[in-house]
Scaffold this active site. Structure first.
Site, PDB file in Angstrom:
ATOM      1  N   SER A 227       0.691  -1.223  -0.004  1.00  0.00           N
ATOM      2  CA  SER A 227      -0.101   0.005  -0.047  1.00  0.00           C
ATOM      3  C   SER A 227       0.781   1.309   0.106  1.00  0.00           C
ATOM      4  O   SER A 227       0.335   2.311  -0.076  1.00  0.00           O
ATOM      5  CB  SER A 227      -0.792   0.158   1.040  1.00  0.00           C
ATOM      6  OG  SER A 227      -0.185   0.125   2.328  1.00  0.00           O
TER       7      SER A 227
ATOM      8  N   ASP B 167      -3.930   7.955   7.740  1.00  0.00           N
ATOM      9  CA  ASP B 167      -4.957   7.327   8.465  1.00  0.00           C
ATOM     10  C   ASP B 167      -4.503   6.437   9.463  1.00  0.00           C
ATOM     11  O   ASP B 167      -5.228   5.390   9.861  1.00  0.00           O
ATOM     12  CB  ASP B 167      -5.623   6.475   7.392  1.00  0.00           C
ATOM     13  CG  ASP B 167      -4.672   5.453   6.695  1.00  0.00           C
ATOM     14  OD1 ASP B 167      -3.478   5.246   6.860  1.00  0.00           O
ATOM     15  OD2 ASP B 167      -5.142   4.636   5.519  1.00  0.00           O
TER      16      ASP B 167
ATOM     17  N   HIS C 293      -0.967   4.556   7.008  1.00  0.00           N
ATOM     18  CA  HIS C 293      -0.130   5.211   6.123  1.00  0.00           C
ATOM     19  C   HIS C 293       0.082   6.749   6.158  1.00  0.00           C
ATOM     20  O   HIS C 293      -0.456   7.303   6.933  1.00  0.00           O
ATOM     21  CB  HIS C 293      -1.101   5.106   4.487  1.00  0.00           C
ATOM     22  CG  HIS C 293      -1.524   3.587   4.193  1.00  0.00           C
ATOM     23  ND1 HIS C 293      -2.870   3.163   4.660  1.00  0.00           N
ATOM     24  CD2 HIS C 293      -1.012   2.417   4.161  1.00  0.00           C
ATOM     25  CE1 HIS C 293      -2.830   1.765   4.536  1.00  0.00           C
ATOM     26  NE2 HIS C 293      -1.960   1.536   4.211  1.00  0.00           N
TER      27      HIS C 293
END
Ligand SMILES: *[C@@H]1O[C@H](CO)[C@@H](O)[C@H](O)[C@H]1NC(C)=O
Ligand SMILES: *[C@@H]1O[C@H](CO)[C@@H](O)[C@H](O)[C@H]1NC(C)=O
Length: 366
Positions: free
Chosen positions: A35, A340, A343
């Site tokens: 990610s 978040d 990340h």
């Protein structure tokens, strides 16, 4: 040179991550990872485990719509592409849409992906928590499949791939996340580090055998400074925290342990493939700069608290994660390093990228 023009030039190059002219040109960039660098694959694959990345506030800062990136805006790989004057990398899984052109590269990274194959996790009965089965070896297979459409003869492929940059990682962070989030102890998880590092160096070798010559291999971030770790492993015992920055010392040591082994693995590769240029990207060191001096880098709201979340000391609440009911995003994400909880923000990724492209955090330099 006119003084004003000179001033304007300095001003411009200060505010863009890079001016591409000074950097060596690549024809294409191929990226593998999770990610931290996924530009849409996980979303294209359904994003069942994390559907909120399909909507705002994800993407709000730069793209103004959700792209599948796990951030408010651009990622390190986007800034690298920009620095070399290349377009943002299209996600490989858009291949089925037929309209993508991968001549300038492709992104195989998938949010949640691991360096080790899912088998490893299923054998430990934690396979069901994986967000995706598209591990590094799956991503490598995708590359091989795509390669045949990008070049034909060996000579043509060699010449094209020699002028391409291969970014292998960051990957491996999730192998540890999954283990830690189900209660794995640091010493137990440490036992998997050699396997994770081997999976990464094996992928790098395979790419070199395919024709890659220039490779950039990032290490892990300081996970002890991540809002999700700080929340899950919070403790009243002050001795567990680094007094300089408030991060969890043992988890940062873990990241350093992985990074040291990875660098040793890369040294071995350099001996085996002297014609290849294998660059280590020190994400840890580059991130530590702003974690130690948040204000100096514009992170006026600090670097440990998430911009988008549902409350708690680090604004990470597993029952109200960013994008879910009960969460909200901060007004100015650029004042935060953490987006978040898991990340980072575009602003933080920009700093890390700058540290690689211009700073001392790529060795040898990019
Ligand atoms: C991964 O593969 C296993 C075994 O085929 C399957 O049961 C599981 O649902 C898959 N996980 C995801 C996230 O696709
Ligand atoms: C976390 O979110 C849940 C659900 O919205 C909420 O009930 C709870 O109060 C939140 N916790 C904190 C510490 O804000």
């Amino acid at each position: 040179m006119n003084y004003l023009v000179l001033l304007a030039t300095c001003y411009l190059s200060y505010f863009s991550v890079s001016s591409s002219s000074e950097l060596q040109k690549y024809e294409a960039i191929f990226n593998f990872g999770d990610s931290l660098s996924d530009t849409g694959n996980f979303l294209l694959s359904g994003a069942l485990a994390f559907p909120v990345i399909a909507k705002l506030p994800y993407g709000e800062t730069f793209f103004r719509h959700a792209t599948g990136r796990c951030s408010d805006g651009r990622l390190v790989i986007d800034f690298i592409a920009e620095a070399f004057g290349l377009p943002h990398l299209p996600p490989y899984l858009a291949v089925t849409k037929g309209s993508q052109n991968f001549q300038h590269g492709a992104n195989f990274a998938v949010a949640g992906a691991t360096a080790l194959d899912p088998d490893f996790f299923f054998k430990q009965n934690i396979g069901s928590i994986l967000w995706t089965n598209d591990s590094l070896s799956v991503q490598l297979d995708w590359f091989k499949k795509l390669k045949s459409s990008l070049c034909k003869t060996k000579q043509e492929c060699d010449s094209y791939l020699k002028k391409s940059l291969f970014v292998v990682g960051e990957i491996g962070g999730n192998d540890y996340n999954y283990a830690f989030f189900v209660g794995g102890k640091i010493n137990q998880v440490k036992a998997s580090v050699p396997l994770v590092v081997e999976a990464i160096t094996r992928a790098a070798s395979a790419l070199i055998e395919e024709g890659a010559v220039e490779l950039l291999v990032p290490g892990n971030l300081p996970i002890g400074c991540s809002a999700v770790y700080l929340t899950l492993f919070q403790t009243p015992n002050k001795a567990y925290y680094d007094p300089r920055n408030g991060c969890l010392k043992a988890f940062n040591s873990f990241s350093k342990y992985h990074n040291a082994q990875l660098q040793r693995g890369l040294d071995t590769l350099r001996v085996k493939y002297p014609h290849a240029r294998i660059i280590y990207a020190d994400y840890y060191g580059s991130a530590m700069r702003f974690i130690h001096a948040p204000d100096h880098h514009g992170f006026y709201s600090g670097t440990l608290t998430a911009c988008c979340g549902g409350g708690g000391p680090y604004n990470f609440n597993n029952s109200a994660r960013c994008g879910h009911t009960g969460s909200k995003a901060c007004k100015d994400p650029s004042a935060y390093a953490n987006w978040d909880g898991i990340h980072l923000t575009e602003a933080a990724y920009a700093h890390i990228a700058k540290g690689l492209i211009h700073g001392p955090f790529a060795s040898p330099p990019l």
